[in-house]
Every structure is written in structure tokens, then in C-alpha cells.
Design a protein around this motif. Structure first.
Motif, PDB file in Angstrom:
ATOM      1  N   PHE A 105       0.733  -1.169  -0.073  1.00 45.03           N
ATOM      2  CA  PHE A 105      -0.058   0.152   0.002  1.00 45.03           C
ATOM      3  C   PHE A 105       0.919   1.152  -0.030  1.00 45.03           C
ATOM      4  CE2 PHE A 105       0.815  -1.169   4.617  1.00 45.03           C
ATOM      5  CZ  PHE A 105       0.874   0.006   5.112  1.00 45.03           C
ATOM      6  N   SER A 106       0.299   2.443  -0.353  1.00 46.86           N
ATOM      7  CA  SER A 106       1.028   3.639  -0.480  1.00 46.86           C
ATOM      8  C   SER A 106      -0.127   4.673   0.350  1.00 46.86           C
ATOM      9  CB  SER A 106       1.095   4.058  -1.909  1.00 46.86           C
ATOM     10  OG  SER A 106       2.201   3.267  -2.349  1.00 46.86           O
ATOM     11  N   GLU A 107       0.374   5.099   1.318  1.00 44.09           N
ATOM     12  CA  GLU A 107      -0.416   6.068   1.981  1.00 44.09           C
ATOM     13  C   GLU A 107      -0.532   7.587   1.593  1.00 44.09           C
ATOM     14  OE1 GLU A 107       0.903   5.730   6.215  1.00 44.09           O
ATOM     15  OE2 GLU A 107      -0.688   4.041   6.578  1.00 44.09           O
ATOM     16  N   TYR A 108      -1.557   8.083   1.634  1.00 41.39           N
ATOM     17  CA  TYR A 108      -1.438   9.627   0.978  1.00 41.39           C
ATOM     18  C   TYR A 108      -2.127  10.683   1.742  1.00 41.39           C
ATOM     19  CZ  TYR A 108      -5.924   8.424  -0.996  1.00 41.39           C
ATOM     20  OH  TYR A 108      -7.001   8.065  -1.358  1.00 41.39           O
TER      21      TYR A 108
ATOM     22  N   LEU B 182      -3.446  19.031  -4.645  1.00 40.09           N
ATOM     23  CA  LEU B 182      -2.231  18.245  -4.211  1.00 40.09           C
ATOM     24  C   LEU B 182      -2.433  16.918  -3.644  1.00 40.09           C
ATOM     25  CD1 LEU B 182       0.821  18.729  -3.903  1.00 40.09           C
ATOM     26  CD2 LEU B 182       0.151  19.259  -1.724  1.00 40.09           C
ATOM     27  N   ILE B 183      -1.620  15.954  -4.044  1.00 40.00           N
ATOM     28  CA  ILE B 183      -1.428  14.686  -3.198  1.00 40.00           C
ATOM     29  C   ILE B 183      -0.242  14.509  -2.890  1.00 40.00           C
ATOM     30  CG2 ILE B 183      -1.351  13.266  -5.472  1.00 40.00           C
ATOM     31  CD1 ILE B 183      -3.036  11.019  -3.919  1.00 40.00           C
ATOM     32  N   SER B 184      -0.142  14.130  -1.619  1.00 42.33           N
ATOM     33  CA  SER B 184       1.174  13.845  -0.861  1.00 42.33           C
ATOM     34  C   SER B 184       1.324  12.456  -0.483  1.00 42.33           C
ATOM     35  CB  SER B 184       1.474  14.642   0.391  1.00 42.33           C
ATOM     36  OG  SER B 184       2.699  14.340   0.809  1.00 42.33           O
ATOM     37  N   PHE B 185       2.479  11.714  -1.023  1.00 41.03           N
ATOM     38  CA  PHE B 185       2.699  10.399  -0.736  1.00 41.03           C
ATOM     39  C   PHE B 185       3.553  10.371   0.392  1.00 41.03           C
ATOM     40  CE2 PHE B 185       1.155  10.268  -5.102  1.00 41.03           C
ATOM     41  CZ  PHE B 185      -0.041   9.539  -5.171  1.00 41.03           C
TER      42      PHE B 185
ATOM     43  N   PRO C 111      10.526   8.281   0.518  1.00 45.69           N
ATOM     44  CA  PRO C 111      11.587   8.108  -0.177  1.00 45.69           C
ATOM     45  C   PRO C 111      11.578   7.262  -1.228  1.00 45.69           C
ATOM     46  CG  PRO C 111      11.835   7.899   2.209  1.00 45.69           C
ATOM     47  CD  PRO C 111      10.498   7.996   1.790  1.00 45.69           C
ATOM     48  N   PHE C 112      10.576   6.212  -1.100  1.00 43.80           N
ATOM     49  CA  PHE C 112      10.272   5.101  -2.358  1.00 43.80           C
ATOM     50  C   PHE C 112       9.749   5.847  -3.594  1.00 43.80           C
ATOM     51  CE2 PHE C 112       8.170   1.979  -5.143  1.00 43.80           C
ATOM     52  CZ  PHE C 112       9.190   1.084  -4.920  1.00 43.80           C
ATOM     53  N   TYR C 113       8.730   6.637  -3.378  1.00 41.67           N
ATOM     54  CA  TYR C 113       8.195   7.680  -4.396  1.00 41.67           C
ATOM     55  C   TYR C 113       9.313   8.522  -5.030  1.00 41.67           C
ATOM     56  CZ  TYR C 113       3.066   6.106  -4.530  1.00 41.67           C
ATOM     57  OH  TYR C 113       2.032   5.897  -4.672  1.00 41.67           O
ATOM     58  N   ALA C 114      10.013   9.425  -4.108  1.00 43.99           N
ATOM     59  CA  ALA C 114      11.030  10.214  -4.544  1.00 43.99           C
ATOM     60  C   ALA C 114      11.664   9.439  -5.493  1.00 43.99           C
ATOM     61  CB  ALA C 114      11.639  11.050  -3.617  1.00 43.99           C
ATOM     62  N   GLY C 115      12.781   8.394  -5.168  1.00 41.19           N
ATOM     63  CA  GLY C 115      13.369   7.626  -5.901  1.00 41.19           C
ATOM     64  C   GLY C 115      12.880   7.320  -7.076  1.00 41.19           C
ATOM     65  N   TRP C 116      11.619   6.727  -7.025  1.00 41.65           N
ATOM     66  CA  TRP C 116      11.143   6.075  -8.256  1.00 41.65           C
ATOM     67  C   TRP C 116      11.045   7.198  -9.445  1.00 41.65           C
ATOM     68  CZ3 TRP C 116       7.389   6.408 -11.784  1.00 41.65           C
ATOM     69  CH2 TRP C 116       6.797   5.116 -12.404  1.00 41.65           C
ATOM     70  N   ILE C 117      10.503   8.476  -8.895  1.00 44.13           N
ATOM     71  CA  ILE C 117      10.320   9.497  -9.827  1.00 44.13           C
ATOM     72  C   ILE C 117      11.518   9.997 -10.372  1.00 44.13           C
ATOM     73  CG2 ILE C 117       9.428  11.898 -10.038  1.00 44.13           C
ATOM     74  CD1 ILE C 117       7.280  11.106  -8.012  1.00 44.13           C
TER      75      ILE C 117
ATOM     76  N   ALA D 122       0.457   3.252 -10.938  1.00 40.84           N
ATOM     77  CA  ALA D 122      -0.792   3.545 -10.986  1.00 40.84           C
ATOM     78  C   ALA D 122      -1.126   4.870 -10.310  1.00 40.84           C
ATOM     79  CB  ALA D 122      -1.622   2.441 -10.520  1.00 40.84           C
ATOM     80  N   SER D 123      -0.751   5.312  -9.017  1.00 46.73           N
ATOM     81  CA  SER D 123      -1.147   6.383  -8.450  1.00 46.73           C
ATOM     82  C   SER D 123      -0.883   7.633  -9.119  1.00 46.73           C
ATOM     83  CB  SER D 123      -0.598   6.358  -7.043  1.00 46.73           C
ATOM     84  OG  SER D 123       0.697   6.208  -6.949  1.00 46.73           O
ATOM     85  N   LEU D 124       0.314   7.753  -9.710  1.00 50.48           N
ATOM     86  CA  LEU D 124       0.783   8.623 -10.372  1.00 50.48           C
ATOM     87  C   LEU D 124       0.099   9.063 -11.634  1.00 50.48           C
ATOM     88  CD1 LEU D 124       4.835   8.751 -10.108  1.00 50.48           C
ATOM     89  CD2 LEU D 124       3.065  10.053  -8.634  1.00 50.48           C
ATOM     90  N   ASP D 125      -0.250   8.037 -12.258  1.00 48.10           N
ATOM     91  CA  ASP D 125      -1.236   8.083 -13.496  1.00 48.10           C
ATOM     92  C   ASP D 125      -2.467   8.700 -13.138  1.00 48.10           C
ATOM     93  OD1 ASP D 125       0.816   7.021 -15.156  1.00 48.10           O
ATOM     94  OD2 ASP D 125      -0.024   5.042 -15.334  1.00 48.10           O
ATOM     95  N   GLU D 126      -3.211   8.260 -12.034  1.00 45.11           N
ATOM     96  CA  GLU D 126      -4.298   8.875 -11.459  1.00 45.11           C
ATOM     97  C   GLU D 126      -4.162  10.106 -11.011  1.00 45.11           C
ATOM     98  OE1 GLU D 126      -6.860   6.610  -8.671  1.00 45.11           O
ATOM     99  OE2 GLU D 126      -6.752   4.856  -9.848  1.00 45.11           O
ATOM    100  N   ALA D 127      -3.234  10.423 -10.609  1.00 37.70           N
ATOM    101  CA  ALA D 127      -2.717  12.027  -9.916  1.00 37.70           C
ATOM    102  C   ALA D 127      -3.024  12.907 -11.343  1.00 37.70           C
ATOM    103  CB  ALA D 127      -1.581  12.238  -9.384  1.00 37.70           C
TER     104      ALA D 127
END
Length: 102
Positions: free
Chosen positions: A27-30, A36-39, A77-83, A60-65
Motif C-alpha cells: 500500500f501507499s498512504e497519502y 495536491l496529493i502527498s505520498f 523516499p520510495f516515491y521520490a527515488g522512483w520518480i 498507478a497512483s501517479l497516472d491517476e494523479a
């Protein structure tokens, strides 16, 4: 392996399930506002680590954003590194545009 990502707004998170099962594999909490959406946290169950669950959650969550016209604040940190590794999503990142200074 088929990964399905769903938004669970009542829990304020995206959830990943594998092969049609009911168990949450990750899961990814936001925190979300109208603009704005903050992961803030991402977690994958140890049984599913290394199988692309985290990447599926982020994509998937970024595509929805993007579809919703939301800016993204990647405090997780996982989101930041992935982006960082997928610059095609960098345009979603929130930029402080204030010109106020001390």
C-alpha cells in the motif's frame, strides 16, 4: 502474476492485490487536497518484495494523479527515488512558487 491497484480513499491509501486475491500485498498512504496529493509512506509485504508491487503502486497512483490534474509531493523516499528514475513523471512534482522571502 497480475497486480491490481485500487484507491481506498476511506483508508487514504492505494492498495495492491495480487492475482485477484483479497490480501493486501502492498500500500501507499497519502494525504490529498483538491490540488495536491502527498505520498507519505509505502509498504510492501515481505512475501511480495522484489516483485514489482511498489513500482506498480507508484505508477498507478501517479497516472491517476495526472488524470485528476493533481500536483504530487513525494515525501515518501520510495516515491521520490522512483520518480528520479522515471523522469517522465517529474512534471507532476509540486513546486513551491511563492516569491515571499524572509
Amino acid at each position: 502474476m497480475t497486480v491490481k491497484i485500487v484507491d481506498a480513499p476511506e483508508a487514504r491509501r492505494y492498495e495492491a492485490r495480487v492475482d485477484g486475491g483479497s490480501e493486501v500485498a502492498g500500500f501507499s498512504e497519502y494525504i490529498r487536497t483538491e490540488e495536491l496529493i502527498s505520498f507519505v509512506h509505502t509498504e510492501v509485504a515481505s512475501a511480495y518484495e522484489g516483485r514489482g508491487i511498489g513500482s506498480a503502486l507508484v505508477r498507478a497512483s501517479l497516472d491517476e494523479a495526472r488524470a485528476a490534474g493533481l500536483r504530487v509531493l513525494a515525501t515518501c523516499p520510495f516515491y521520490a527515488g522512483w520518480i528520479d528514475r522515471h523522469p517522465e513523471y517529474a512534471d507532476l512534482l509540486y513546486q513551491n512558487r511563492s516569491r515571499v522571502s524572509d
